[in-house]
Design a protein around this motif. Sequence first.
Motif, PDB file in Angstrom:
ATOM      1  N   SER A 150       0.821  -1.209   0.000  1.00 20.31           N
ATOM      2  CA  SER A 150       0.000   0.000   0.000  1.00 20.31           C
ATOM      3  C   SER A 150       0.855   1.260   0.000  1.00 20.31           C
ATOM      4  O   SER A 150       0.514   2.255  -0.650  1.00 20.31           O
ATOM      5  N   PHE A 264      -4.430   8.167  -2.070  1.00 23.59           N
ATOM      6  CA  PHE A 264      -5.330   8.161  -0.912  1.00 23.59           C
ATOM      7  C   PHE A 264      -5.820   6.749  -0.622  1.00 23.59           C
ATOM      8  O   PHE A 264      -5.872   6.318   0.538  1.00 23.59           O
ATOM      9  N   VAL A 265      -6.149   6.005  -1.671  1.00 19.25           N
ATOM     10  CA  VAL A 265      -6.540   4.595  -1.504  1.00 19.25           C
ATOM     11  C   VAL A 265      -5.417   3.814  -0.844  1.00 19.25           C
ATOM     12  O   VAL A 265      -5.638   3.001   0.068  1.00 19.25           O
ATOM     13  N   ILE A 267      -3.054   4.942   1.112  1.00 18.07           N
ATOM     14  CA  ILE A 267      -2.904   5.326   2.516  1.00 18.07           C
ATOM     15  C   ILE A 267      -3.921   4.598   3.379  1.00 18.07           C
ATOM     16  O   ILE A 267      -3.603   4.066   4.457  1.00 18.07           O
ATOM     17  N   LEU A 268      -5.168   4.547   2.928  1.00 16.17           N
ATOM     18  CA  LEU A 268      -6.200   3.822   3.676  1.00 16.17           C
ATOM     19  C   LEU A 268      -5.835   2.345   3.819  1.00 16.17           C
ATOM     20  O   LEU A 268      -5.962   1.758   4.897  1.00 16.17           O
ATOM     21  N   ASP A 269      -5.369   1.754   2.718  1.00 14.84           N
ATOM     22  CA  ASP A 269      -5.018   0.338   2.754  1.00 14.84           C
ATOM     23  C   ASP A 269      -3.811   0.094   3.647  1.00 14.84           C
ATOM     24  O   ASP A 269      -3.741  -0.906   4.368  1.00 14.84           O
ATOM     25  N   LEU A 271      -2.928   1.833   6.313  1.00 10.49           N
ATOM     26  CA  LEU A 271      -3.378   1.916   7.702  1.00 10.49           C
ATOM     27  C   LEU A 271      -4.148   0.676   8.109  1.00 10.49           C
ATOM     28  O   LEU A 271      -3.976   0.142   9.208  1.00 10.49           O
ATOM     29  N   THR A 272      -4.991   0.189   7.208  1.00 11.40           N
ATOM     30  CA  THR A 272      -5.804  -0.984   7.523  1.00 11.40           C
ATOM     31  C   THR A 272      -4.930  -2.211   7.740  1.00 11.40           C
ATOM     32  O   THR A 272      -5.064  -2.923   8.746  1.00 11.40           O
ATOM     33  N   MET A 317     -14.542   5.807  -0.528  1.00 11.66           N
ATOM     34  CA  MET A 317     -13.300   5.082  -0.315  1.00 11.66           C
ATOM     35  C   MET A 317     -13.113   4.690   1.147  1.00 11.66           C
ATOM     36  O   MET A 317     -12.358   3.761   1.448  1.00 11.66           O
ATOM     37  N   LEU A 318     -13.798   5.382   2.069  1.00 12.87           N
ATOM     38  CA  LEU A 318     -13.607   5.079   3.492  1.00 12.87           C
ATOM     39  C   LEU A 318     -14.151   3.695   3.859  1.00 12.87           C
ATOM     40  O   LEU A 318     -13.405   2.875   4.409  1.00 12.87           O
ATOM     41  N   GLY A 321     -12.119   0.991   2.314  1.00 13.76           N
ATOM     42  CA  GLY A 321     -10.823   0.720   2.920  1.00 13.76           C
ATOM     43  C   GLY A 321     -10.807  -0.514   3.800  1.00 13.76           C
ATOM     44  O   GLY A 321      -9.740  -1.091   4.048  1.00 13.76           O
TER      45      GLY A 321
END
Length: 412
Positions: A150, A264-265, A267-269, A271-272, A317-318, A321
């Motif tokens: 990610s 941005f996608v 970054i979310l991935d 963090l997840t 996207m939230l 994620g």
Amino acid sequence: MPLTFPNVFHRRAAVGFILVTAALDIVALGIIIPVLPKLIEQFVGSNAQAGVLNGLFVALWALMQFVASPVIGSLSDRYGRRPVLLLSSLGLAADYVLMALAPNLWWLAVGRLIAGITTSSFTTAFAYMADITPPEKRARVYGLVGAAFSAGFVAGPLLGGLLGEWSPRAPFWAAAALGGLTFLYGLFVLPESLAPDKRMPFSWKRANPFGALTLLRSHRELSGLAGVNFLLHFAHHLFSAVFVLYAGYRYGWGAAQVGGLLAFVGILDMLTQGVIVGPVVKRLGDGRTMVLGLAGGAVGIACMGLAPTGWLFVAAMLPNGMWGLAMPTLQSLMTQRVSESEQGQLQGANNSVASIAGVLSPLFFGGVYSVSVGEAAWVHMPGLAFLLAAVVLASAALLGWRTSGRGARHHP
């Protein structure tokens, strides 16, 4: 038991290399995402036709993954992980040079075929981590690998979008440089993870793509998880097939904006998979965490297809994620059901399943997109492909629940 390294430094160097390699390889792949569909569109002069051709290019890449992944996985079981990883990195760098110089669609197609072979090293990276990690810790470690992917996906599309504004060829040269850097880094840092007494003789019966799949039929639950893997990747290839063209058609986004959203996608991935998956698995277990991730992804992707504005698309996207919870837990569940000497074969078989999805999905979603946009659309619904992908992902969540949800806290 995992291989014991001579000292802590060697183990940290090994883990560090896999994470850095994962990040750099995805940066190299991600750099070309914002520009490859537009380059195809320049060659053919039609947005709708570019959707079909870009889907075909993704399918060619996945077809070579299907053929090469079990071979590479079995070679790593026989000769070790290190030489396979190094050769793959070098080959990928050379391939990006070829695509940077491609004068027409035919040369781009050849480049995608070669890329499908060289990026099959992802299977070896996962097998490497299985070598050095005890089963009960693999979900967290695969989460770290996913987070590294990610991180690369944050930097890659963002850099590709910026370079693409300057020249559509520039991202390919940057990707080639990163591939060469990965090779040099591994040449001096990477130790071997698979001890000689744990290696398995090479066999074409296991190495051919159909023979490798027999491993997935060896256990009923393993077969069900392979089905989840197929559906997950089928839905995911929606993005590589139509997202760039869809974003430009519906919201008027250019390469830089698309690159920023893909970052941005990522970054979310990141963090997840890097932060959230560990605590969630500890509380819910691998199986329930996987199902939760698939269900959240289905909700998010459906909202994307219905979003009338760019800002609502970004907001969708939230929930999407949560999809990042699924892959590391799926990998963990599957690695716990085969022996140490079969980890490379398992990852090769998994990538073959993902590659079958990668062949069929871009053709399907590219076709759906081409008949749902433009003046000649059969039905004018630009988000139709996203809605169908949400149905696929919801089906994966249901299959995952039936296969392992009820036994999520049990590890054989």
